[in-house]
Design a protein around this motif. Structure first.
Motif, short mmCIF file in Angstrom:
data_model
loop_
_atom_site.label_atom_id
_atom_site.label_comp_id
_atom_site.label_asym_id
_atom_site.label_seq_id
_atom_site.Cartn_x
_atom_site.Cartn_y
_atom_site.Cartn_z
N MET A 9 0.82 -1.21 0.00
CA MET A 9 0.00 0.00 0.00
C MET A 9 0.86 1.26 0.00
SD MET A 9 -3.20 -0.95 -0.16
CE MET A 9 -4.47 -0.02 0.71
N ASP A 10 1.98 1.27 0.71
CA ASP A 10 2.81 2.47 0.73
C ASP A 10 3.44 2.74 -0.63
OD1 ASP A 10 4.42 0.17 1.15
OD2 ASP A 10 5.94 1.32 2.22
N TYR A 62 -5.40 5.29 2.64
CA TYR A 62 -6.27 4.53 3.54
C TYR A 62 -7.60 5.22 3.82
CZ TYR A 62 -2.93 0.81 4.47
OH TYR A 62 -2.12 -0.29 4.35
N ARG A 63 -7.67 6.54 3.65
CA ARG A 63 -8.97 7.22 3.79
C ARG A 63 -9.91 6.80 2.66
NH1 ARG A 63 -5.93 11.27 5.85
NH2 ARG A 63 -5.61 12.42 3.92
N ALA A 80 -9.54 0.80 2.39
CA ALA A 80 -9.10 0.15 3.63
C ALA A 80 -7.98 -0.86 3.41
CB ALA A 80 -10.29 -0.54 4.30
N ASP A 81 -7.96 -1.48 2.22
CA ASP A 81 -6.98 -2.53 1.95
C ASP A 81 -6.90 -2.79 0.45
OD1 ASP A 81 -9.33 -3.98 1.39
OD2 ASP A 81 -9.33 -4.93 3.36
#
Length: 184
Positions: free
Chosen positions: A36-37, A51-52, A55-56
């Motif tokens: 994700m980063d 993430y806002r 969620a995944d």
């Protein structure tokens, strides 16, 4: 466009689209190994912003599918307008697969190791599925598709073709063979 996407402020919509574009590129290149980063970095945003919105990775994959399904729903509605039921079916099938061929992220999201979060894209899925259902039913009723063919068979065929898109155009041979087997 989904109601939640329409309700976003312009800057939030741009951020969401940047995340989806970045995730699409990275999923297409490296599959589920992407973190994700890395997606946030590619999008030029902070990981908190990512993430806002999502969620995944499962939610990201669903959004990639949802974005493509918005386009596919328009394609399906256009195919429905064809007078001949077989032409409508072929237009939908080939249009769907031609749109999927250059979109490796969409194919990964559909065929990947985890089931997408369909609840996140219910509106898009329902619109597309309803058109597929009507086109298939019309072709079956007209005697152009075998009597036991249904919407789930359409999904089966398209997934098989997408799994064979490693070489450009290779899926067309598979579809030719399948159409010969399902035509009534």
């Amino acid at each position: 466009m989904t109601a939640s996407r329409r309700a976003l402020r312009a800057d939030a919509r741009r951020n969401r689209d940047a995340i989806l574009d970045a995730a699409g590129e990275l999923f297409a290149q490296r599959g589920d190994a992407v973190q994700m980063d890395e997606i946030a970095d590619r999008a030029g945003l902070g990981v908190g912003t990512l993430y806002r919105h999502f969620a995944d990775k499962q939610a990201l994959r669903a959004a990639i599918i949802g974005r493509r399904f918005e386009e596919m729903a328009v394609l399906a509605q256009s195919a429905e307008a064809a007078g001949d039921p077989w032409t409508a079916f072929e237009s939908l099938l080939y249009g769907y697969l031609e749109a999927a061929e250059p979109d490796a992220a969409f194919r990964f999201a559909i065929l990947g190791p985890e089931e997408p979060s369909w609840a996140d894209i219910e509106e898009e899925k329902l619109a597309f599925s309803a058109s597929v259902e009507r086109i298939v039913h019309r072709a079956v009723a007209a005697g152009r598709l075998r009597a036991d063919f249904d919407r789930e068979d359409f999904v089966l065929i398209t997934r098989a073709a997408m799994a064979n898109m490693k070489v450009p155009g290779e899926w067309r041979r598979l579809i030719t063979l399948q159409l010969e087997g399902i035509r009534a």
